[in-house]
Design an enzyme around this catalytic site. Structure first.
Site, short mmCIF file in Angstrom:
data_model
loop_
_atom_site.label_atom_id
_atom_site.label_comp_id
_atom_site.label_asym_id
_atom_site.label_seq_id
_atom_site.Cartn_x
_atom_site.Cartn_y
_atom_site.Cartn_z
N SER A 113 2.54 -44.65 3.81
CA SER A 113 3.13 -44.60 2.47
C SER A 113 3.78 -43.23 2.25
CB SER A 113 2.07 -44.85 1.41
OG SER A 113 1.25 -43.71 1.28
N LYS A 114 4.43 -43.11 1.11
CA LYS A 114 5.20 -41.89 0.84
C LYS A 114 4.37 -40.62 0.89
CE LYS A 114 9.07 -43.86 -1.63
NZ LYS A 114 9.30 -44.55 -2.86
N ARG A 115 3.07 -40.76 0.64
CA ARG A 115 2.27 -39.53 0.64
C ARG A 115 2.13 -38.96 2.06
NH1 ARG A 115 -3.23 -40.67 1.96
NH2 ARG A 115 -3.41 -42.92 2.15
N HIS A 116 2.44 -39.77 3.08
CA HIS A 116 2.39 -39.26 4.45
C HIS A 116 3.70 -38.58 4.87
CE1 HIS A 116 -0.54 -42.68 4.51
NE2 HIS A 116 -1.28 -41.68 4.93
N GLY A 117 4.76 -38.88 4.15
CA GLY A 117 6.08 -38.36 4.52
C GLY A 117 7.12 -39.42 4.18
#
Ligand code: GLU
Length: 483
Positions: free
Chosen positions: A254-258
């Site tokens: 998800s976006k929190r990983h990149g």
């Protein structure tokens, strides 16, 4: 594979920018088509009218094209089974739904949301998995008439038969499902819009798909889809469900990983070649173990039997490494052209094309994202040089700094500015003089480099001196001496 022409598709829902997972599915379908001389089709699955936006459709087109996955048939290029956008195919779904209704494979269900919620609550109380009770299956024509009079609009549900369903997945192998666990599912909503499971089958039949290659998150849909194929008397395509792409911490990516959207990766400076090479390895392995491959090479080596049923980890570091490899190995003319997109803040007309290539060639080595080139080459373009604080204080302001720069300024009168090789020789002798005084060559060069570039590291010093030319080198050295 049998001798029918292979037809595969990527069928994204335009409710967001093209996700890496969808891009990988697109790639595997594309490769399957290329390897087998087949057709690769783009279908836009925009039945969710509320979540669909034109900007996402455009993003899907742009992202797929950016990574070289151009389609043979699709909404924009047409094809024998147009239209390729589901919102333009509602009449077709209606026709198929009517057929299922007429033949008893589907039925009208008038249950309200409240009734369904009550059923669900009851299931929770009884600690059993919920599935629709099927209570509308046997409504008489009179009962339906009465419900219609009350203003109720029915949905259409598929009447799930009893028993087990088996199918052979090309990646997962033999799979079996207990249909007793599958409730009668909705195929048409009360507003006449088909659900995913129904529209996808109608389109895959009409568009003559031979293989459905997709993520394993769709496995639970597959028995439902096969039931619809069977009810419609259509040939069932071959399924290949690939493991998912997970984040490095093994959770859902998800976006929190990149970045997760292809367009974000491209904007960050990932090269399409590197990106496509990297995602190919998320679930496919080359037969010769050689991971760096062009799209054409991958297509030649591709085989569905080498797809992995287990999940793959999206290693951002590996992607970066691979990108750096491509940055270093692409032809210099090509990489210089691409780098220009990141250098729009600079006046490129200061240099000839040849010089620009020299600049890029001498700065691309440590770069892993092409966007980093902007900072890497800044001192070639700045009129007012930015000098790092520690370069100022620890290098240029020292007595040794002044001494080296004074000597270097004198050397500038003799330097062969248009000959990088010669500059290197002259610098070697220059360093030698200071070495005799006990100054390490590295230290001498830090001072020269610091004065000309404001940094202690960067491009080949010979190239820097040659490309900047005498006037600018002298001007910068004089300014550094005055610090
Ligand atoms: N629109 C579906 C999705 O984006 C397509 C799935 C499929 O390939 O059947 O997940």
């Amino acid at each position: 594979m049998n001798d029918k022409q292979v037809r595969v598709r990527i069928a994204p829902s335009p409710s967001g920018n093209l996700h890496v997972g969808t891009a990988r599915t697109a790639l595997f379908n594309y490769l399957c088509a290329k390897k087998n001389g087949g057709k690769y089709i783009l279908r836009i699955e925009d039945t969710d009218l509320e979540r669909t936006e034109q900007k996402y459709i455009d993003n899907i087109y742009d992202s797929l094209k950016a990574i070289g996955l151009n389609w043979d048939e699709g909404p924009d290029v047409g094809g024998p089974y147009a239209p390729y956008q589901q919102s333009e195919r509602f009449d077709i779904y209606k026709k198929y739904a009517q057929k299922l209704l007429d033949e008893g494979y589907a039925y009208e269900c008038f249950c309200t949301q409240e009734e369904l919620d009550a059923e669900k609550e009851q299931a929770i109380k009884e600690r059993r998995a919920y599935k629709y009770s099927g209570k509308c299956r046997h409504l008489t024509p009179e009962q339906k008439e009465e419900l219609r009079k009350q203003g109720k609009k029915p949905v259409l549900r598929f009447a799930v038969p009893e028993g087990h369903m088996k199918f052979k997945d090309l990646v997962k192998g033999e799979l079996e499902f207990d249909l007793g666990l599958v409730g009668d599912f909705v195929i048409m909503k009360s507003n006449g819009i088909p659900t995913y499971n129904f529209a996808v089958v109608v389109d895959d039949i009409e568009m003559k798909m031979t293989h459905i290659i997709r993520g394993e998150d769709h496995i639970s849909n597959t028995p439902k889809q096969i039931m619809i194929y069977n009810a419609l008397g259509a040939e069932v395509p071959q399924f290949a469900h690939v493991g998912m792409i997970l984040a490095p911490d093994k959770s859902k990516l998800s976006k929190r990983h990149g970045a997760t959207a292809v367009s974000d990766f491209i904007a960050q400076g990932y090269l399409p070649e590197a990106f496509v090479n990297f995602i190919a390895l998320l679930g496919w392995s080359p037969s010769d173990g050689e991971e760096i491959k062009t799209l054409d090479e991958i297509a030649k080596d591709f085989d569905l039997s080498r797809l992995s049923s287990s999940n793959s980890i999206f290693e951002y570091d590996k992607l970066k490494w691979m990108n750096g490899h491509y940055i270093r190995h692409l032809p210099i003319e090509d990489i210089t052209n691409r780098a220009k997109a990141y250098l729009t803040d600079y006046d490129l007309s200061k240099y000839s094309e040849k010089q620009l290539q020299q600049i890029i060639e001498s700065t691309r080595e440590p770069i892993s994202l092409l966007s980093e080139i902007k900072d890497g080459v800044s001192y070639f373009f700045e009129d007012e040089l930015t000098i790092d604080e520690d370069v100022k204080n620890d290098i240029l302001k020292t007595d040794l700094g002044k001494e080296v720069l004074e000597a270097f300024l004198k050397l500038c009168d003799e330097l062969k500015f248009d000959d990088v090789e010669e500059i290197h020789h002259q610098l070697e002798a220059f360093r030698g003089v200071f070495k005799e005084k006990g100054i390490k060559p590295k230290q001498t060069m830090w001072i020269v480099r610091g004065a000309i570039t404001g940094r202690t590291r960067g491009a080949d010093i010979g190239v820097i001196i040659s490309v900047l030319g005498k006037n600018r080198v002298v001007e910068r050295v004089k300014k550094a001496m005055a610090i």
